[in-house]
Design an enzyme around this catalytic site. Structure first.
Site, PDB file in Angstrom:
ATOM      1  N   GLU A   1      -4.050   5.867   3.285  1.00  0.00           N
ATOM      2  CA  GLU A   1      -3.432   4.874   2.414  1.00  0.00           C
ATOM      3  C   GLU A   1      -4.260   4.624   1.158  1.00  0.00           C
ATOM      4  O   GLU A   1      -5.491   4.701   1.194  1.00  0.00           O
ATOM      5  CB  GLU A   1      -3.308   3.543   3.155  1.00  0.00           C
ATOM      6  CG  GLU A   1      -2.405   3.614   4.356  1.00  0.00           C
ATOM      7  CD  GLU A   1      -2.431   2.334   5.160  1.00  0.00           C
ATOM      8  OE1 GLU A   1      -1.430   2.057   5.818  1.00  0.00           O
ATOM      9  OE2 GLU A   1      -3.455   1.606   5.136  1.00  0.00           O
TER      10      GLU A   1
ATOM     11  N   ASP B   1      -1.624  -3.690  13.018  1.00  0.00           N
ATOM     12  CA  ASP B   1      -1.740  -3.505  11.580  1.00  0.00           C
ATOM     13  C   ASP B   1      -1.012  -2.275  11.043  1.00  0.00           C
ATOM     14  O   ASP B   1      -1.269  -1.828   9.943  1.00  0.00           O
ATOM     15  CB  ASP B   1      -3.206  -3.457  11.166  1.00  0.00           C
ATOM     16  CG  ASP B   1      -3.937  -2.316  11.839  1.00  0.00           C
ATOM     17  OD1 ASP B   1      -3.293  -1.568  12.606  1.00  0.00           O
ATOM     18  OD2 ASP B   1      -5.132  -2.163  11.609  1.00  0.00           O
TER      19      ASP B   1
ATOM     20  N   ASP C   1     -12.711  -5.847  27.193  1.00  0.00           N
ATOM     21  CA  ASP C   1     -12.141  -4.602  26.665  1.00  0.00           C
ATOM     22  C   ASP C   1     -11.744  -3.760  27.868  1.00  0.00           C
ATOM     23  O   ASP C   1     -12.405  -3.809  28.913  1.00  0.00           O
ATOM     24  CB  ASP C   1     -13.184  -3.860  25.818  1.00  0.00           C
ATOM     25  CG  ASP C   1     -12.562  -2.750  24.965  1.00  0.00           C
ATOM     26  OD1 ASP C   1     -12.559  -2.886  23.738  1.00  0.00           O
ATOM     27  OD2 ASP C   1     -12.084  -1.739  25.531  1.00  0.00           O
TER      28      ASP C   1
ATOM     29  N   GLN D   1     -15.022  -3.472  15.049  1.00  0.00           N
ATOM     30  CA  GLN D   1     -14.833  -4.697  14.270  1.00  0.00           C
ATOM     31  C   GLN D   1     -15.415  -5.946  14.945  1.00  0.00           C
ATOM     32  O   GLN D   1     -15.661  -6.977  14.305  1.00  0.00           O
ATOM     33  CB  GLN D   1     -13.317  -4.856  14.048  1.00  0.00           C
ATOM     34  CG  GLN D   1     -12.802  -6.034  13.260  1.00  0.00           C
ATOM     35  CD  GLN D   1     -13.393  -6.243  11.876  1.00  0.00           C
ATOM     36  OE1 GLN D   1     -13.521  -7.360  11.442  1.00  0.00           O
ATOM     37  NE2 GLN D   1     -13.766  -5.177  11.191  1.00  0.00           N
TER      38      GLN D   1
ATOM     39  N   VAL E   1      -3.319  -8.077   8.577  1.00  0.00           N
ATOM     40  CA  VAL E   1      -3.144  -6.627   8.431  1.00  0.00           C
ATOM     41  C   VAL E   1      -4.077  -6.055   7.370  1.00  0.00           C
ATOM     42  O   VAL E   1      -4.253  -4.849   7.271  1.00  0.00           O
ATOM     43  CB  VAL E   1      -1.678  -6.245   8.089  1.00  0.00           C
ATOM     44  CG1 VAL E   1      -0.742  -6.669   9.213  1.00  0.00           C
ATOM     45  CG2 VAL E   1      -1.226  -6.835   6.766  1.00  0.00           C
TER      46      VAL E   1
ATOM     47  N   ARG F   1       0.825  -1.205   0.000  1.00  0.00           N
ATOM     48  CA  ARG F   1       0.000   0.000   0.000  1.00  0.00           C
ATOM     49  C   ARG F   1       0.866   1.264   0.000  1.00  0.00           C
ATOM     50  O   ARG F   1       2.009   1.252   0.443  1.00  0.00           O
ATOM     51  CB  ARG F   1      -0.945  -0.008   1.183  1.00  0.00           C
ATOM     52  CG  ARG F   1      -0.268  -0.110   2.525  1.00  0.00           C
ATOM     53  CD  ARG F   1      -1.312  -0.176   3.639  1.00  0.00           C
ATOM     54  NE  ARG F   1      -1.407  -1.499   4.237  1.00  0.00           N
ATOM     55  CZ  ARG F   1      -2.448  -1.903   4.952  1.00  0.00           C
ATOM     56  NH1 ARG F   1      -3.470  -1.115   5.145  1.00  0.00           N
ATOM     57  NH2 ARG F   1      -2.465  -3.106   5.487  1.00  0.00           N
TER      58      ARG F   1
ATOM     59  N   LYS G   1       2.434  -0.665  15.984  1.00  0.00           N
ATOM     60  CA  LYS G   1       1.183  -1.111  16.616  1.00  0.00           C
ATOM     61  C   LYS G   1       1.118  -2.634  16.599  1.00  0.00           C
ATOM     62  O   LYS G   1       0.909  -3.247  15.562  1.00  0.00           O
ATOM     63  CB  LYS G   1      -0.004  -0.510  15.855  1.00  0.00           C
ATOM     64  CG  LYS G   1      -1.372  -0.863  16.416  1.00  0.00           C
ATOM     65  CD  LYS G   1      -2.428   0.108  15.902  1.00  0.00           C
ATOM     66  CE  LYS G   1      -3.812  -0.212  16.436  1.00  0.00           C
ATOM     67  NZ  LYS G   1      -4.467  -1.304  15.709  1.00  0.00           N
TER      68      LYS G   1
ATOM     69  N   GLY H   1      -5.632  -6.454  15.319  1.00  0.00           N
ATOM     70  CA  GLY H   1      -5.305  -5.067  15.676  1.00  0.00           C
ATOM     71  C   GLY H   1      -3.890  -4.621  15.367  1.00  0.00           C
ATOM     72  O   GLY H   1      -3.647  -3.435  15.199  1.00  0.00           O
TER      73      GLY H   1
ATOM     74  N   THR I   1     -12.370   5.912  13.469  1.00  0.00           N
ATOM     75  CA  THR I   1     -10.914   5.683  13.352  1.00  0.00           C
ATOM     76  C   THR I   1     -10.554   5.374  11.902  1.00  0.00           C
ATOM     77  O   THR I   1      -9.565   5.868  11.373  1.00  0.00           O
ATOM     78  CB  THR I   1     -10.505   4.479  14.228  1.00  0.00           C
ATOM     79  OG1 THR I   1     -10.889   4.766  15.575  1.00  0.00           O
ATOM     80  CG2 THR I   1      -9.011   4.237  14.180  1.00  0.00           C
TER      81      THR I   1
END
Lengths: 350, 350
Positions: B66, B237, B171, B150, B303, B55, B241, B235, B94
């Protein structure tokens, strides 16, 4: 239960082809080009502020599809553009384009716009802008070799920024010249139809080459170009597609948008990779000189660069505000709670 | 004189967010995911036919924008997607996305689609598709750490493709878990709210990690992961991170979409650049094995790859035909004579 309306955050202003044409006419074509040239000049002058990438090209047998992104600290922009020389024979445009301008701060698009018409305008604006630094003082006559879709836009831009009023047209295809002649006489130009490239360049201070075939062609040979001329070379814009004989390049001072890209796509793909060229932005900032001598041959080896599209999107974004020429497009999901994308989907259940 | 109507060639079918949601419900969410997984599987199986590019990312202080292009011999597709972790705190998504599918033969776009909702569906479809090759036989319980946007899509995909019916949610933010619980109970899942990641993974055959903070985090430590488990890591990705402790990676068999990209963006950015990984497409073609052992720890280091978006656009393009869920958008200039773009502009003069 009916589908709830999206929030204002979900909408992206969209400028269709029809609305772009209405916007252009509401401003006036030449005024539009002149204002757009101002945006391009402003952006090239702050060259170092831009995130620059060579375009991302996907080549196929019949053409290419490209993405041209760039960004400054505030905005991100990209253009989608195709180039398919054979399209014309099948009733399609060789080049179509659209683009997006976004906010760097949150990544949301703030404008989606057609860019087929807009690209023709920005290409012409860039050519004429550079010619104000490179063409001989008092230029009034321009030869135009290649009378396709880009031809009239170039002519209007050169009138708006330089005062060109006489055009000497030549195209392999007389129908293309006939089309350009009708359009340009309608715009008040003095138009001379020529039987050859040699005839077209006679007495011209500026030579614009703008042909479309994807091949190594020689639209201009060395003997056709006298001293004291500015060449505005538009058509050599991808690997394997050039218009000028190499000998002309060797006796010209060459100006380019972004050497990394032009060495691959422009006329200078015919030269050594370290052949000296001058970057436009340096001229526009006064860090390099444009024309310095009346006998000099200057060449703008134009291939089109992402910053020009960025400037065009930025200009349209500023100018379309407060007009009826942008429609809101429901392009972005905008749930009440950003974590609850699924809840938004569920609430949309019919 | 009024503006003439554009020809049919000028129109690109556009699927708005509202229409995407209507299309999804007309098919059914789980059926949509299942069919989409079929398209993804079909496209990954013909991996060598695709023009693959990592990308093109434009990074800024607060996030990234991206472009993800890919093409086969017939179609070209790209997705625009942003990632701005701080957006959520300001009421923005996000991640938002849209995409375009084009004809390689003439470069014309044939579909413009929202992809915020569609990306959530394709990410979930890809995860579940891979889990059919990697999760332990008879998996029924999935831990979900990270209950953001997600989460529910993953749950539905894993029910549709694997029969998962029990979810153990955790969470850091109890409100996110509350939201996911309400949505998922509404979908008929058995939902267990857990007080920690440790509690969530108890008895789970599959662990899905899907948190959003842009930082090196350790959602899963080595002692939390027993043998015979499949980890679906969503996550981690982008560079900087990640979600998993390095020690877990070292005792897992790791499966990735496109190593060139995953080594930069995925969990495996923590490992040596030559650490062995298996490519999805090899598993889907039967050239590499998925799970071979009941005690094995398998890891899908997801990813997101351009081919998944391509498959999603291709699926929507096929499925939206004949429905009222695509609007024609006047996005492409289409003059009667392709060389006469200027004449088209002139005729549009009001």
């Amino acid at each position: 239960m009916t589908v709830p309306s999206p929030s204002p955050l979900a909408y992206v202003p969209f400028v269709s082809v029809q609305n772009m044409m209405r916007l252009v006419h509401s401003i006036g074509i030449e005024a539009f080009i002149q204002e757009l040239a101002g945006y391009i000049e402003e952006d090239f002058r702050r060259w170092s502020e831009f995130d620059k990438t060579p375009r991302v090209a996907s080549h196929s047998r019949d053409g290419v599809i490209e993405l041209m992104p760039t960004a400054d600290a505030e905005n991100y922009g990209f253009k989608y553009v195709n180039g398919h020389p054979k399209n014309m024979r099948e009733g399609y445009q060789t080049v179509t384009a659209f683009g997006v301008l976004s906010s760097v701060a949150n990544g949301y698009p703030i404008l989606l716009s057609e860019m087929t018409v807009l690209t023709a305008l920005r290409t012409a604006a860039t050519s004429a802008l550079m010619a104000t630094y490179l063409a001989p003082e008092g230029s009034r006559v321009m030869a135009m070799i290649g009378n396709g879709a880009q031809c009239e836009f170039q002519a209007l831009a050169f009138r708006a920024l330089l005062g060109i009023n006489t055009l000497r047209l030549y195209d392999l295809d007389p129908e293309a010249t006939g089309k350009a002649r009708r359009n340009l006489e309608g715009q008040g130009f003095e138009v001379v139809t020529c039987a050859s490239g040699e005839e077209a360049v006679e007495g011209a201070q500026i030579i614009t080459t703008c042909t479309a075939d994807k091949q190594y062609a020689t639209i201009l040979t060395d003997n056709m170009v006298g001293s004291g001329v500015h060449i505005n070379a538009i058509g050599g814009d991808c690997p394997g597609k050039t218009e000028l004989h190499r000998d002309i390049l060797l006796r010209s001072d060459i100006f380019v948008e972004y050497p990394e890209q032009t060495r691959i796509e422009g006329e200078i793909q015919q030269l050594d990779p370290d052949h000296p060229v001058t970057e436009l932005w340096r001229v526009l900032r006064g860090e390099a000189q444009g024309r310095v001598d009346t006998r000099q041959v200057t060449l703008f080896d134009s291939v089109g660069f992402a910053i020009e599209d960025f400037s065009a999107l930025r200009y349209v974004h500023a100018r379309v505000r407060g007009t009826p020429y942008a429609e809101p497009l429901d392009m972005l999901a905008d749930p009440d709670d950003p974590r609850d994308l699924f809840g938004m989907l569920e609430r949309a259940r019919g």
